[in-house]
Scaffold this active site. Structure first.
Site, PDB file in Angstrom:
ATOM      1  N   GLU A 158       3.545  -5.855   7.214  1.00  0.00           N
ATOM      2  CA  GLU A 158       2.813  -4.575   7.666  1.00  0.00           C
ATOM      3  C   GLU A 158       2.777  -4.549   9.462  1.00  0.00           C
ATOM      4  OE1 GLU A 158       1.726  -6.788   5.520  1.00  0.00           O
ATOM      5  OE2 GLU A 158       0.242  -6.138   4.090  1.00  0.00           O
TER       6      GLU A 158
ATOM      7  N   GLU B  34      -0.428  -9.312  -1.595  1.00  0.00           N
ATOM      8  CA  GLU B  34      -1.815  -9.586  -1.357  1.00  0.00           C
ATOM      9  C   GLU B  34      -2.492  -9.494  -2.826  1.00  0.00           C
ATOM     10  OE1 GLU B  34      -2.584  -6.727   1.750  1.00  0.00           O
ATOM     11  OE2 GLU B  34      -3.571  -8.152   3.001  1.00  0.00           O
TER      12      GLU B  34
ATOM     13  N   ALA C 102       0.897  -1.241   0.062  1.00  0.00           N
ATOM     14  CA  ALA C 102      -0.043   0.114   0.117  1.00  0.00           C
ATOM     15  C   ALA C 102       1.026   1.326  -0.051  1.00  0.00           C
ATOM     16  CB  ALA C 102      -0.789  -0.124   1.114  1.00  0.00           C
TER      17      ALA C 102
ATOM     18  N   GLY D  54       0.670  -5.295   0.603  1.00  0.00           N
ATOM     19  CA  GLY D  54      -0.471  -5.177  -0.215  1.00  0.00           C
ATOM     20  C   GLY D  54      -0.168  -5.634  -1.629  1.00  0.00           C
TER      21      GLY D  54
HETATM   22  C1  3H9 Z   1       0.256  -2.462   3.245  1.00  0.00           C
HETATM   23  O1  3H9 Z   1       0.481  -2.727   2.155  1.00  0.00           O
HETATM   24  C2  3H9 Z   1      -1.245  -2.556   3.740  1.00  0.00           C
HETATM   25  C3  3H9 Z   1      -2.126  -3.584   3.215  1.00  0.00           C
HETATM   26  O2  3H9 Z   1      -1.812  -4.747   3.971  1.00  0.00           O
HETATM   27  C4  3H9 Z   1      -3.483  -3.178   3.411  1.00  0.00           C
HETATM   28  C5  3H9 Z   1      -3.968  -2.192   2.624  1.00  0.00           C
HETATM   29  C6  3H9 Z   1      -5.503  -2.060   2.883  1.00  0.00           C
HETATM   30  N1  3H9 Z   1       4.497   3.470   0.046  1.00  0.00           N
HETATM   31  O3  3H9 Z   1      13.293   1.867   0.892  1.00  0.00           O
HETATM   32  P1  3H9 Z   1      13.879   2.446  -0.062  1.00  0.00           P
HETATM   33  C7  3H9 Z   1       9.420   4.775  -0.872  1.00  0.00           C
HETATM   34  S1  3H9 Z   1       1.534  -1.618   4.241  1.00  0.00           S
HETATM   35  C8  3H9 Z   1       4.968   4.583  -0.247  1.00  0.00           C
HETATM   36  O4  3H9 Z   1      14.806   3.532  -0.062  1.00  0.00           O
HETATM   37  P2  3H9 Z   1      14.819  -0.193  -0.963  1.00  0.00           P
HETATM   38  C9  3H9 Z   1      10.655   4.744   0.116  1.00  0.00           C
HETATM   39  O5  3H9 Z   1      10.146   6.041   1.156  1.00  0.00           O
HETATM   40  C10 3H9 Z   1       2.894  -1.642   3.338  1.00  0.00           C
HETATM   41  N2  3H9 Z   1       6.512   4.835  -0.514  1.00  0.00           N
HETATM   42  O6  3H9 Z   1      14.281   1.483  -1.400  1.00  0.00           O
HETATM   43  C11 3H9 Z   1      11.604   5.749  -0.686  1.00  0.00           C
HETATM   44  O7  3H9 Z   1      11.090   6.955  -1.014  1.00  0.00           O
HETATM   45  P3  3H9 Z   1      12.289   8.162  -1.188  1.00  0.00           P
HETATM   46  C12 3H9 Z   1       3.593  -2.691   3.175  1.00  0.00           C
HETATM   47  C13 3H9 Z   1       7.277   3.752  -0.338  1.00  0.00           C
HETATM   48  O8  3H9 Z   1      15.331  -0.545  -2.480  1.00  0.00           O
HETATM   49  C14 3H9 Z   1      11.713   4.989  -2.010  1.00  0.00           C
HETATM   50  O9  3H9 Z   1      10.277   4.278  -2.005  1.00  0.00           O
HETATM   51  N3  3H9 Z   1       5.076  -2.863   2.792  1.00  0.00           N
HETATM   52  C15 3H9 Z   1       6.863   2.591  -0.109  1.00  0.00           C
HETATM   53  O10 3H9 Z   1      16.194   0.146   0.007  1.00  0.00           O
HETATM   54  C16 3H9 Z   1      12.610   3.683  -2.069  1.00  0.00           C
HETATM   55  O11 3H9 Z   1      12.549   3.137  -0.971  1.00  0.00           O
HETATM   56  C17 3H9 Z   1       6.215  -2.459   3.330  1.00  0.00           C
HETATM   57  O12 3H9 Z   1       6.091  -2.210   4.492  1.00  0.00           O
HETATM   58  C18 3H9 Z   1       5.446   2.327   0.271  1.00  0.00           C
HETATM   59  N4  3H9 Z   1       4.901   1.115   0.418  1.00  0.00           N
HETATM   60  O13 3H9 Z   1      13.843  -0.809  -0.472  1.00  0.00           O
HETATM   61  C19 3H9 Z   1       7.518  -2.342   2.181  1.00  0.00           C
HETATM   62  N5  3H9 Z   1       7.822   1.803   0.145  1.00  0.00           N
HETATM   63  O14 3H9 Z   1      13.241   7.829  -2.366  1.00  0.00           O
HETATM   64  C20 3H9 Z   1       7.850  -1.232   2.542  1.00  0.00           C
HETATM   65  C21 3H9 Z   1       8.927   2.202  -0.223  1.00  0.00           C
HETATM   66  O15 3H9 Z   1      11.485   9.510  -1.208  1.00  0.00           O
HETATM   67  N6  3H9 Z   1       8.991  -0.654   1.640  1.00  0.00           N
HETATM   68  N7  3H9 Z   1       8.610   3.838  -0.362  1.00  0.00           N
HETATM   69  O16 3H9 Z   1      13.228   8.147  -0.040  1.00  0.00           O
HETATM   70  C22 3H9 Z   1      10.223  -1.272   1.845  1.00  0.00           C
HETATM   71  O17 3H9 Z   1      10.493  -2.257   2.612  1.00  0.00           O
HETATM   72  C23 3H9 Z   1      11.369  -1.155   1.008  1.00  0.00           C
HETATM   73  O18 3H9 Z   1      11.194   0.372   0.584  1.00  0.00           O
HETATM   74  C24 3H9 Z   1      11.538  -2.013  -0.515  1.00  0.00           C
HETATM   75  C25 3H9 Z   1      12.627  -1.130  -1.387  1.00  0.00           C
HETATM   76  C26 3H9 Z   1      12.175  -3.193   0.129  1.00  0.00           C
HETATM   77  C27 3H9 Z   1      10.385  -2.105  -1.051  1.00  0.00           C
END
Ligand code: 3H9
Length: 707
Positions: free
Chosen positions: A132, A112, A70, A109
């Site tokens: 999450e 999902e 998400a 998500g």
């Molecule tokens: C969810 O999904 C809820 C659902 O179950 C239900 C819904 C109803 N959103 O980490 P990085 C940005 S909860 C917005 O530096 P990497 C991050 O801020 C979500 N932005 O890169 C950064 O921005 P900036 C569950 C996001 O390669 C840029 O992307 N998912 C999101 O080291 C690059 O990120 C998670 O918890 C996001 N979801 O790692 C996963 N994700 O460039 C969260 C990232 O401006 N994300 N950004 O600084 C991660 O674990 C890592 O970002 C990922 C990439 C492994 C994907």
């Protein structure tokens, strides 16, 4: 296609290829499921439904991710239709086969969506997970109901509680994937998979219709898991809710399970922990955004010198080796360098013993380490970090030598925790190359790295230090020069507040307990015993000369140190440590010392509740934090938050001290400080920045964007 949400081009593109509707999600950087992506996915589903020439659907992510989840930035704002659970249900309901072809992260998500598809294939480097819980949430788009059906209830519960990312192979073994493709291109992999399905006339296979493999045994096993989780996740809200949802998956028909999950998800969404954890997620990333990043490029960084092989020097060496760098460690004599080598080897030997590393890999890493007793061996390194004894004279001597030896352009860094880096830089002919790199012990494990920018440090050197932090996977926080920089300066202030509480009537054990109950792993006196009482004692002696004679000074710690009780390493400090027993026990003799000091000062002890203790602790922290901000020692409030979360054990779910202060209300913080000032106006001087923010009705959050 345009997105109905904002009339911009949709981030979801569709193309019909051999009767297969290829749906590309293109929302850089990580294809988060923004409202526009959700709308685009729904439109694609409707297209697949209505276009008779579509025989199957293929979902792919453009760029480096399938879907990272998400869009975290939307949480806390009013929800925008279409909501993700509905989108997932529509994907699953399609009566044409839907395949998710995963490349890179499929998280939250994102997974999902993939689980709502009928089949899943992934490239080998993909990462699948439901993280999450790390954001104070639970999978809220059917994940808690579909994951148990694909991988079993217990495996799903463990995946969701750990927040772990599974490799493609592990996800395949667990049942989340149908195949791991050998190719790197998600579209090619997906098309091949769909062609095969169509050739076999494979049916639509909905996850919701699958039975949970361990339905008979899971309920009892979940009881045990719930008990373990409650013990492990002290104070956390969402883990217990995740278990409730898995129980619902076992007990309820699918649609009722979804409704149950939605209600629990909304509870998590509304919890302050979600807000704190999401703030921490962004703070961890925002700290690297510093003015110097756009002003300068980092210098080349392949070889590092480390001076000192003690605990800190060895930890830094391991962090540098782990980052793939070539390291030269220098010590003053053969014995010391041998000890340095042992300290480094110990870390890798333990990894080999625990089968986390092969002996061959250990040898390959150690082959990048050179040991020397001659500073001249540092002449070619790109960056050198000094980690010698914390004494200005000693450090100045080291820097004078480095200035003579190191090549032009080498970055000269000191790992000092308190000392004046401008004074250290001044002994060199190249102060613009000098910077502070304040690691936290154990340096190979702790994520925080304070990067202390001195008066004359060049932007290029700052950028190089941040590049080093990136390579070491640290959380780098930019700090300015002052006694203790961001972290130790604020720590010293709230320690002082704790000492006042102790002298006024709270026992050190009450204070430690209140701090632990707030969410820290340990209290300030336990921490002092762990670090060694002699370290704080030396600092107090150093500061004695400049201390305001009118300032209140509590001597209890000095009385304890005078007895040679320096904490864990001497078996006694604020606590007594019996051999073979984990943790310390309260010491009645310490209680007597405290009583004697109170009597000597004529203090009549008062009672303090845990709430009283934490209000003083936090007021001291936030007030000093506001001063640190005002002086430009920290760039933004979020830098202070990251410092305490990643370096000092501040509970992540509270978002850091400055985030906590906004939630508690700055007028309340100021009112507390003003009330405490009636007892000690010198210590409790409200920070002008705090007063200004309160007067303007603003919070610290308003200062989180760089001008
Ligand atoms: C969810 O999904 C809820 C659902 O179950 C239900 C819904 C109803 N959103 O980490 P990085 C940005 S909860 C917005 O530096 P990497 C991050 O801020 C979500 N932005 O890169 C950064 O921005 P900036 C569950 C996001 O390669 C840029 O992307 N998912 C999101 O080291 C690059 O990120 C998670 O918890 C996001 N979801 O790692 C996963 N994700 O460039 C969260 C990232 O401006 N994300 N950004 O600084 C991660 O674990 C890592 O970002 C990922 C990439 C492994 C994907």
């Amino acid at each position: 296609m345009t997105s109905p949400a904002n009339h911009l081009p949709s981030p979801v593109h569709t193309a019909l290829q051999e009767g297969i509707l290829v749906v590309r999600i293109d929302n850089p950087p990580v294809n988060a499921l923004s409202a526009a992506v959700r709308a685009g996915l729904l439109a694609a589903v409707q297209q697949a439904q209505t276009d008779a020439s579509v025989r199957a659907v293929l979902l792919v992510g453009v760029g480096r991710a399938f879907i990272a989840g998400a869009d975290i930035r939307e949480f806390g704002k009013p929800p925008q239709e279409p909501l993700l659970p509905g989108v997932c249900n529509q994907i699953e309901a399609l009566d044409k086969p839907v395949v998710a072809s995963i490349n890179g992260p499929a998280l939250g998500g994102g997974l999902e969506v993939a689980m709502a598809a009928h089949y899943r294939v992934a490239t080998p480097h993909s990462k699948l997970g439901l993280p999450e819980v790390t954001l104070g949430l639970l999978p809220g788009a059917g994940g808690t109901q579909r994951a148990p059906r694909l991988m079993g209830a217990m495996a799903a519960a463990e995946l969701m509680l750990s927040g772990k990312h599974l490799s493609a192979d592990a996800a395949h073994k667990a049942g989340l994937l149908d195949a791991v493709a050998s190719g790197a291109d998600a579209v090619d992999n997906g098309l091949a998979f769909v062609r095969d399905l169509l050739a076999r006339n494979a049916p639509v296979r909905r996850t919701r219709d699958q039975a949970i493999s361990d339905a008979a045994t899971a309920p009892a096993a979940l009881d045990q898991l719930a008990a373990d989780t409650a013990a492990r996740n002290k104070g956390l809200f969402s883990p217990a809710k995740i278990i409730e949802c898995v129980r619902a998956a076992l007990r309820l028909p699918f649609d009722e399970g979804l409704a149950f999950e939605r209600a629990r998800f909304v509870e998590c969404l509304d919890s302050p922990q979600r807000a704190g954890l999401i703030h921490a997620f962004f703070a961890e990333r925002e700290v690297a955004k510093i003015p110097e990043a756009s002003a300068a490029q980092p210098r080349p960084l392949q070889t590092i010198g480390v001076i000192g092989g003690g605990t800190m020097g060895a930890g830094i060496t391991v962090a540098a080796l782990d980052a793939g760098l070539q390291v030269t460690m220098v010590e003053r004599d053969a014995d010391s360098i041998a000890r340095g080598r042992t300290n480094v080897e110990k870390v890798y030997n333990s990894l080999v013993e625990r089968q986390r590393m092969t002996a061959q890999a250990r040898e390959a890493v150690l082959a990048r380490l050179t040991l020397s007793t001659d500073y001249a061996d540092l002449k070619d390194v790109d960056l050198v970090i000094e980690a010698v004894f914390e004494d200005l004279g000693v450090k100045k001597e080291v820097f004078a030598q480095l200035d003579r030896i190191c090549k032009s352009g080498a970055v000269l860094a000191t790992n000092t925790s308190y000392l004046d880096i401008d004074a250290i830089a001044a002994v060199t002919r190249r102060p613009s190359d000098v910077i502070g790199l304040h690691f936290f012990s154990p340096a190979n494990i702790m994520r925080l790295l304070e990067i202390v920018v001195a008066e004359r440090t060049s932007a290029e050197v700052v950028a190089t230090a941040f590049e080093l932090a990136r390579k070491m996977k640290k959380v780098p926080v930019r700090a300015g020069v002052c006694d203790g920089f961001i972290g130790n300066r604020i720590l010293a202030t709230y320690r002082q507040a704790a000492d006042y509480l102790m002298e006024d009537g709270a026992s050190p054990y009450d204070i430690d307990k209140a701090v632990r109950d707030f969410g820290y792993p340990m209290g300030p006196y336990q921490m002092m015993d762990l670090a060694g009482g002699d370290i704080g004692w030396a600092t107090r002696k150093r500061k004695a000369l400049t201390r305001d004679p009118k300032a209140r000074y509590v001597e209890i710690s000095d009385r304890i140190c005078e007895r040679g009780w320096f904490g864990q390493k001497t078996g006694r400090g604020y606590y007594v440590y019996a051999q073979g027993v984990r943790g310390g026990q309260p010491d009645p003799e310490v209680a007597q010392i405290v009583d004697a000091e109170r009597a000597r000062k004529g203090v009549t002890p008062r009672a303090f509740s845990a709430d009283d203790i934490m209000r003083r602790n936090m007021a001291a922290m936030v007030n000093e934090g506001a001063k640190v901000l005002d002086e430009g020692v920290a760039l933004r409030p979020l830098d202070i938050d990251a410092t305490f979360i990643f370096g000092y054990g501040f509970p992540r779910w509270r978002g850091g001290p400055m985030f906590w202060a906004d939630a508690y209300g700055l007028p309340n913080v100021l009112a507390d400080i003003e009330a405490f000032a009636k007892e000690d106006a010198l210590f409790w001087q409200p920070a002008p920045l705090l007063q200004k923010l309160v007067a303007e009705g603003r919070g610290f959050a308003s200062l989180n964007t760089l001008k």
